[in-house]
Design a protein around this motif. Sequence first.
Motif, PDB file in Angstrom:
ATOM      1  N   VAL A  93       0.722  -1.473  -0.269  1.00 55.59           N
ATOM      2  CA  VAL A  93      -0.260  -0.322   0.191  1.00 55.59           C
ATOM      3  C   VAL A  93       0.993   1.383  -0.202  1.00 55.59           C
ATOM      4  N   TRP A  94       1.920   1.104   0.702  1.00 52.95           N
ATOM      5  CA  TRP A  94       2.627   2.612   1.470  1.00 52.95           C
ATOM      6  C   TRP A  94       3.868   2.647   0.094  1.00 52.95           C
ATOM      7  N   GLU A  95       4.125   1.619  -0.693  1.00 49.57           N
ATOM      8  CA  GLU A  95       4.876   1.444  -1.509  1.00 49.57           C
ATOM      9  C   GLU A  95       4.239   1.743  -2.977  1.00 49.57           C
ATOM     10  N   ASP A  96       2.911   1.790  -3.089  1.00 49.82           N
ATOM     11  CA  ASP A  96       2.368   2.285  -4.632  1.00 49.82           C
ATOM     12  C   ASP A  96       2.317   3.470  -3.971  1.00 49.82           C
ATOM     13  N   SER A  97       1.465   3.952  -3.249  1.00 51.59           N
ATOM     14  CA  SER A  97       1.662   5.359  -3.005  1.00 51.59           C
ATOM     15  C   SER A  97       2.601   6.577  -2.782  1.00 51.59           C
ATOM     16  N   PHE A  98       3.744   5.436  -2.563  1.00 52.06           N
ATOM     17  CA  PHE A  98       5.273   6.709  -3.060  1.00 52.06           C
ATOM     18  C   PHE A  98       5.517   5.700  -4.602  1.00 52.06           C
ATOM     19  N   GLU A  99       5.584   4.807  -5.432  1.00 55.78           N
ATOM     20  CA  GLU A  99       5.620   5.172  -6.526  1.00 55.78           C
ATOM     21  C   GLU A  99       4.789   5.838  -7.312  1.00 55.78           C
ATOM     22  N   ARG A 100       3.437   6.341  -6.950  1.00 58.76           N
ATOM     23  CA  ARG A 100       2.527   7.721  -7.227  1.00 58.76           C
ATOM     24  C   ARG A 100       3.604   8.980  -7.413  1.00 58.76           C
ATOM     25  N   LEU A 101       3.900   9.209  -6.085  1.00 53.96           N
ATOM     26  CA  LEU A 101       4.709  10.916  -5.545  1.00 53.96           C
ATOM     27  C   LEU A 101       5.734  10.534  -6.136  1.00 53.96           C
ATOM     28  N   ASP A 102       6.481   9.474  -6.338  1.00 56.41           N
ATOM     29  CA  ASP A 102       7.574   9.741  -7.191  1.00 56.41           C
ATOM     30  C   ASP A 102       7.607  10.379  -9.312  1.00 56.41           C
ATOM     31  N   ALA A 103       6.504   9.599  -9.126  1.00 54.66           N
ATOM     32  CA  ALA A 103       5.961   9.789 -10.317  1.00 54.66           C
ATOM     33  C   ALA A 103       5.395  11.525 -10.478  1.00 54.66           C
ATOM     34  N   PHE A 104       4.614  11.518  -9.300  1.00 53.96           N
ATOM     35  CA  PHE A 104       4.122  13.091 -10.290  1.00 53.96           C
ATOM     36  C   PHE A 104       5.363  14.139  -9.439  1.00 53.96           C
TER      37      PHE A 104
END
Length: 120
Positions: free
Chosen positions: A89-100
Amino acid sequence: MLDTLNKAFAALADPTRRAIVARLAAGEATVNELAAPFDMSQPSISKHLKVLERAGLISRGRAAQTRPCRLEAAPLQDVANWMALYRHVWEDSFERLDAFLQSAEATQTSPTKGKKNARK
């Protein structure tokens, strides 16, 4: 296991108890040694230790006239295992934040279309 997790999370919710656990991670300590960094009475520290002990996070032994406390790893491992179930859950969130952030950085560094360079 759910009862163990509930007790562990309840015990770790308090910053004083988390500090005690952190101290015990370095090795066993007496009640007086654990109380030293805190501005509270020894009975107050003892209450915190009882909560940690009921949660199974620490145990107390006997050495002459002292009762050294030591960290018990098994309940902490249960907490870590439970949290690992939600790591994605938090890895997906970090990946989305990194892409943004990469997208925002690319937008800021690329020249703006339609505008001329600075005047001479």
